[in-house]
Design a protein around this motif. Structure first.
Motif, PDB file in Angstrom:
ATOM      1  N   HIS A 159      -7.244   1.955   6.539  1.00 29.87           N
ATOM      2  CA  HIS A 159      -7.391   2.095   5.086  1.00 29.87           C
ATOM      3  C   HIS A 159      -7.921   0.789   4.507  1.00 29.87           C
ATOM      4  N   ASN A 177      -8.423   0.227   1.273  1.00 34.85           N
ATOM      5  CA  ASN A 177      -7.783  -0.032  -0.010  1.00 34.85           C
ATOM      6  C   ASN A 177      -6.432  -0.695   0.259  1.00 34.85           C
ATOM      7  N   LEU A 195      -3.717  -1.110  -1.560  1.00 32.97           N
ATOM      8  CA  LEU A 195      -2.566  -0.317  -1.982  1.00 32.97           C
ATOM      9  C   LEU A 195      -2.335   0.839  -1.010  1.00 32.97           C
ATOM     10  N   GLN A 196      -3.397   1.516  -0.644  1.00 31.62           N
ATOM     11  CA  GLN A 196      -3.272   2.630   0.306  1.00 31.62           C
ATOM     12  C   GLN A 196      -2.801   2.114   1.663  1.00 31.62           C
ATOM     13  N   GLY A 197      -3.254   0.948   2.058  1.00 31.05           N
ATOM     14  CA  GLY A 197      -2.810   0.359   3.319  1.00 31.05           C
ATOM     15  C   GLY A 197      -1.325   0.070   3.326  1.00 31.05           C
ATOM     16  N   CYS A 198      -0.782  -0.355   2.177  1.00 27.52           N
ATOM     17  CA  CYS A 198       0.655  -0.651   2.099  1.00 27.52           C
ATOM     18  C   CYS A 198       1.496   0.605   2.261  1.00 27.52           C
ATOM     19  N   TYR A 199       1.151   1.667   1.521  1.00 36.67           N
ATOM     20  CA  TYR A 199       1.985   2.866   1.672  1.00 36.67           C
ATOM     21  C   TYR A 199       1.694   3.598   2.970  1.00 36.67           C
ATOM     22  N   ALA A 200       0.488   3.434   3.526  1.00 38.38           N
ATOM     23  CA  ALA A 200       0.216   4.026   4.841  1.00 38.38           C
ATOM     24  C   ALA A 200       1.036   3.318   5.917  1.00 38.38           C
ATOM     25  N   HIS A 241       3.614  14.305   8.053  1.00 35.41           N
ATOM     26  CA  HIS A 241       2.336  13.718   7.667  1.00 35.41           C
ATOM     27  C   HIS A 241       1.471  14.756   6.946  1.00 35.41           C
ATOM     28  N   ASN A 264       0.195  14.444   3.043  1.00 33.44           N
ATOM     29  CA  ASN A 264      -1.202  14.588   2.634  1.00 33.44           C
ATOM     30  C   ASN A 264      -1.385  15.758   1.677  1.00 33.44           C
ATOM     31  N   GLY A 322      -0.395  14.649  -1.776  1.00 35.02           N
ATOM     32  CA  GLY A 322      -1.435  13.831  -2.395  1.00 35.02           C
ATOM     33  C   GLY A 322      -2.609  14.657  -2.882  1.00 35.02           C
ATOM     34  N   THR A 323      -2.932  15.707  -2.151  1.00 34.63           N
ATOM     35  CA  THR A 323      -4.043  16.567  -2.538  1.00 34.63           C
ATOM     36  C   THR A 323      -3.699  17.415  -3.745  1.00 34.63           C
TER      37      THR A 323
END
Length: 87
Positions: A2, A4, A6-11, A35, A39, A42-43
């Motif tokens: 990731h 991004n 922020l996205q890397g932190c929650y991932a 998982h 997802n 999020g969608t």
């Protein structure tokens, strides 16, 4: 991977949680299901913002009552197997 931050932190946090689910559940399939649901949330959260608060509350409540027993049964089955976290 990731790009991004922020996205890397929650991932990263999700990866730790999925690893714990895999280890304790004894199967990678529980982590795959979690998982998928993450997802899916999020969608669908983008169109859920357009719903009224009452409708959204009812959907969350209904989803909780439907998915919680399924999750508990799957976790119990995985815990009974005591297999390593491999396919």
């Amino acid at each position: 991977f990731h790009m991004n931050p922020l996205q890397g932190c929650y991932a990263f946090a999700l990866g730790l949680i999925l690893g714990y689910i895999c280890e304790k559940g004894g199967s990678i399939y529980h982590a795959i299901l979690f998982h998928f649901l993450f997802n899916l949330w999020g969608t669908t959260s983008t169109w859920m913002n357009s719903l009224s608060p009452e409708t959204l509350s009812l959907l969350v409540l209904a989803g909780t009552f439907l998915l919680l027993p399924v999750g508990l049964v799957l976790f119990r089955q995985g815990s009974l197997k005591k297999n390593p976290c491999l396919l």
